[in-house]
Scaffold this active site. Sequence first.
Site, PDB file in Angstrom:
ATOM      1  N   LYS A  18      45.927 -71.000 -16.240  1.00 18.79           N
ATOM      2  CA  LYS A  18      45.508 -72.404 -16.146  1.00 18.79           C
ATOM      3  C   LYS A  18      44.270 -72.559 -17.016  1.00 18.79           C
ATOM      4  O   LYS A  18      43.494 -71.612 -17.183  1.00 18.79           O
ATOM      5  CB  LYS A  18      45.157 -72.735 -14.691  1.00 18.79           C
ATOM      6  CG  LYS A  18      45.135 -74.209 -14.393  1.00 18.79           C
ATOM      7  CD  LYS A  18      46.447 -74.674 -13.819  1.00 18.79           C
ATOM      8  CE  LYS A  18      46.404 -76.149 -13.460  1.00 18.79           C
ATOM      9  NZ  LYS A  18      47.652 -76.610 -12.887  1.00 18.79           N
TER      10      LYS A  18
ATOM     11  N   GLY B 158      46.459 -90.473  -2.916  1.00 26.02           N
ATOM     12  CA  GLY B 158      46.484 -90.316  -4.369  1.00 26.02           C
ATOM     13  C   GLY B 158      47.808 -90.805  -4.934  1.00 26.02           C
ATOM     14  O   GLY B 158      48.831 -90.146  -4.778  1.00 26.02           O
TER      15      GLY B 158
ATOM     16  N   GLY C 133      48.668 -91.277  -8.139  1.00 24.68           N
ATOM     17  CA  GLY C 133      48.618 -91.056  -9.584  1.00 24.68           C
ATOM     18  C   GLY C 133      50.009 -90.733 -10.092  1.00 24.68           C
ATOM     19  O   GLY C 133      51.009 -91.264  -9.587  1.00 24.68           O
ATOM     20  N   HIS C 134      50.068 -89.829 -11.067  1.00 31.73           N
ATOM     21  CA  HIS C 134      51.361 -89.492 -11.673  1.00 31.73           C
ATOM     22  C   HIS C 134      52.389 -89.067 -10.637  1.00 31.73           C
ATOM     23  O   HIS C 134      53.499 -89.568 -10.600  1.00 31.73           O
ATOM     24  CB  HIS C 134      51.168 -88.367 -12.697  1.00 31.73           C
ATOM     25  CG  HIS C 134      50.489 -88.834 -13.934  1.00 31.73           C
ATOM     26  ND1 HIS C 134      49.136 -88.729 -14.129  1.00 31.73           N
ATOM     27  CD2 HIS C 134      50.989 -89.408 -15.040  1.00 31.73           C
ATOM     28  CE1 HIS C 134      48.824 -89.236 -15.303  1.00 31.73           C
ATOM     29  NE2 HIS C 134      49.928 -89.651 -15.889  1.00 31.73           N
ATOM     30  N   VAL C 135      52.013 -88.107  -9.781  1.00 33.13           N
ATOM     31  CA  VAL C 135      52.969 -87.585  -8.800  1.00 33.13           C
ATOM     32  C   VAL C 135      53.117 -88.551  -7.626  1.00 33.13           C
ATOM     33  O   VAL C 135      54.235 -88.882  -7.206  1.00 33.13           O
ATOM     34  CB  VAL C 135      52.521 -86.200  -8.278  1.00 33.13           C
ATOM     35  CG1 VAL C 135      53.522 -85.671  -7.265  1.00 33.13           C
ATOM     36  CG2 VAL C 135      52.369 -85.217  -9.430  1.00 33.13           C
TER      37      VAL C 135
HETATM   38  P1  NAD Z   1      46.585 -87.899 -11.186  1.00 33.00           P
HETATM   39  O1  NAD Z   1      45.201 -87.695 -11.706  1.00 33.00           O
HETATM   40  O2  NAD Z   1      47.559 -88.664 -11.997  1.00 33.00           O
HETATM   41  O3  NAD Z   1      46.508 -88.599  -9.751  1.00 33.00           O
HETATM   42  C1  NAD Z   1      45.562 -88.284  -8.780  1.00 33.00           C
HETATM   43  C2  NAD Z   1      45.260 -89.570  -8.017  1.00 33.00           C
HETATM   44  O4  NAD Z   1      44.377 -89.245  -6.940  1.00 33.00           O
HETATM   45  C3  NAD Z   1      44.558 -90.626  -8.857  1.00 33.00           C
HETATM   46  O5  NAD Z   1      45.185 -91.877  -8.713  1.00 33.00           O
HETATM   47  C4  NAD Z   1      43.115 -90.645  -8.301  1.00 33.00           C
HETATM   48  O6  NAD Z   1      42.497 -91.909  -8.390  1.00 33.00           O
HETATM   49  C5  NAD Z   1      43.388 -90.251  -6.855  1.00 33.00           C
HETATM   50  N1  NAD Z   1      42.223 -89.728  -6.158  1.00 33.00           N
HETATM   51  C6  NAD Z   1      41.230 -88.929  -6.644  1.00 33.00           C
HETATM   52  N2  NAD Z   1      40.316 -88.692  -5.671  1.00 33.00           N
HETATM   53  C7  NAD Z   1      40.763 -89.337  -4.570  1.00 33.00           C
HETATM   54  C8  NAD Z   1      40.252 -89.472  -3.248  1.00 33.00           C
HETATM   55  N3  NAD Z   1      39.130 -88.895  -2.880  1.00 33.00           N
HETATM   56  N4  NAD Z   1      40.955 -90.216  -2.347  1.00 33.00           N
HETATM   57  C9  NAD Z   1      42.115 -90.806  -2.714  1.00 33.00           C
HETATM   58  N5  NAD Z   1      42.635 -90.721  -3.962  1.00 33.00           N
HETATM   59  C10 NAD Z   1      41.959 -89.993  -4.871  1.00 33.00           C
HETATM   60  O7  NAD Z   1      47.136 -86.428 -10.845  1.00 33.00           O
HETATM   61  P2  NAD Z   1      48.639 -86.010 -10.595  1.00 33.00           P
HETATM   62  O8  NAD Z   1      49.201 -85.464 -11.849  1.00 33.00           O
HETATM   63  O9  NAD Z   1      49.348 -87.072  -9.856  1.00 33.00           O
HETATM   64  O10 NAD Z   1      48.427 -84.746  -9.627  1.00 33.00           O
HETATM   65  C11 NAD Z   1      48.047 -84.922  -8.287  1.00 33.00           C
HETATM   66  C12 NAD Z   1      47.783 -83.556  -7.661  1.00 33.00           C
HETATM   67  O11 NAD Z   1      48.991 -82.787  -7.712  1.00 33.00           O
HETATM   68  C13 NAD Z   1      46.729 -82.709  -8.369  1.00 33.00           C
HETATM   69  O12 NAD Z   1      46.052 -81.935  -7.417  1.00 33.00           O
HETATM   70  C14 NAD Z   1      47.535 -81.804  -9.285  1.00 33.00           C
HETATM   71  O13 NAD Z   1      46.869 -80.590  -9.577  1.00 33.00           O
HETATM   72  C15 NAD Z   1      48.748 -81.555  -8.413  1.00 33.00           C
HETATM   73  N6  NAD Z   1      49.923 -81.211  -9.175  1.00 33.00           N
HETATM   74  C16 NAD Z   1      50.414 -82.058 -10.121  1.00 33.00           C
HETATM   75  C17 NAD Z   1      51.555 -81.726 -10.822  1.00 33.00           C
HETATM   76  C18 NAD Z   1      52.152 -82.663 -11.853  1.00 33.00           C
HETATM   77  O14 NAD Z   1      53.318 -82.464 -12.239  1.00 33.00           O
HETATM   78  N7  NAD Z   1      51.428 -83.679 -12.294  1.00 33.00           N
HETATM   79  C19 NAD Z   1      52.204 -80.509 -10.567  1.00 33.00           C
HETATM   80  C20 NAD Z   1      51.706 -79.665  -9.565  1.00 33.00           C
HETATM   81  C21 NAD Z   1      50.555 -80.033  -8.894  1.00 33.00           C
END
Ligand code: NAD
Length: 356
Positions: A82, A181, A183-185
């Site tokens: 990572k 959260g 976001g993307h996921v």
């Molecule tokens: P992202 O940055 O697109 O979304 C994260 C969301 O969480 C954002 O909308 C942000 O505003 C929100 N957030 C941050 N702090 C917060 C809080 N204190 N309270 C509420 N919301 C809060 O990230 P993502 O790609 O959606 O990933 C989310 C999590 O999943 C991360 O921990 C990432 O490591 C993990 N993950 C993602 C993937 C992937 O395919 N994107 C794969 C495995 C793991």
Amino acid sequence: MSNKVFELMQEMGHEQIVFCNDPHSKLKAIIAIHNTTLGPALGGTRMWKYNSDDEAVVDALRLSRGMTYKAAISGLNLGGGKAVIIGDPSLKGEALWRRYGKFVNSLNGKYITAEDVNTSASDMEFIHLETKHVTGIPEYMGGSGDPSPYTAYGVFVGMKACAFKRWGNDDLTGKKVMVQGVGHVGQYLVGHLVNAGAKVYITDINQERIKETIEKYKVEYVDPAQMLTIDIDIYAPCALGATVNSDTIPQLKCSIIAGAANNQLAEEKIHGRQLIDKGIIYAPDFLINAGGLVNVAAEASGSYNQEKVTKEVEKIYGRILDIFKLTEDENLTAQEAAMKIAQKRIDDIANIKSRL
Ligand code: NAD
């Protein structure tokens, strides 16, 4: 920290850390390679405004170790790595990504990068100009694009396995789910849950994402400060790590924790056991959130097939149930059981590789 880096690497079993510095593009990156027994270390690049270099090192070490176990338990022939970039994500641009791409390239394929928090498929496009050791590049460039939909689908499938374990069937109709959260996921996960008839609550700190999600899915918003006061069935952490800790566990009103965030348990041993004592089922994060890795691994293999990836992601259901069986047979926490299965595969393959 500087005199403790080797101590930490030894404690956590890391092979290599690479510090990348380029004042011109203002790049400060750390690439952590945990274990390459199963294959090259694949793991995303996170960009974050870390409070200190130490915080960034620890994050890279913890995240890369999680990738080793994620790949191993998912049956992938990949190691764990990572990278983190220390900086303000709003200032990222071509120069930074291309310089970073050169650093990734200097590792000759030992580390393969992809998206993570605050990095996107278009950032991967810049990295790709300097190295072929990058996945999650846009579809129009022959890549598989954003892995998040697959991560979300895997979380949904894994959540259903947890429901089956808890309630004897995996129907989520009417179940109250809090997605922390969006976001993307989180966005995609909300879509699956709404389609499955769940009662979905969302919480986030980004106003735009909240608005977008409510408009699209008509779900209910809960202020982050109020999140723990709501009675729910399932808590889905999809923001950042360590949200399951000594402060939150006593307040949690849920039967299941199943979400995408990495390193959800602040302290694996202590908090894994506390969840059992509280009767909460926990889906190990590195297992349930492996869908995106399965997708980028298929892209990295050079023979991407969407249908096959979906079928692979669906295997998370059975794997979660296997973990729960082991927790009962051997009195382990879910995290311990998942790590045991992952470590066994690493040891088995190491043994095979050492033979003629
Ligand atoms: P992202 O940055 O697109 O979304 C994260 C969301 O969480 C954002 O909308 C942000 O505003 C929100 N957030 C941050 N702090 C917060 C809080 N204190 N309270 C509420 N919301 C809060 O990230 P993502 O790609 O959606 O990933 C989310 C999590 O999943 C991360 O921990 C990432 O490591 C993990 N993950 C993602 C993937 C992937 O395919 N994107 C794969 C495995 C793991």
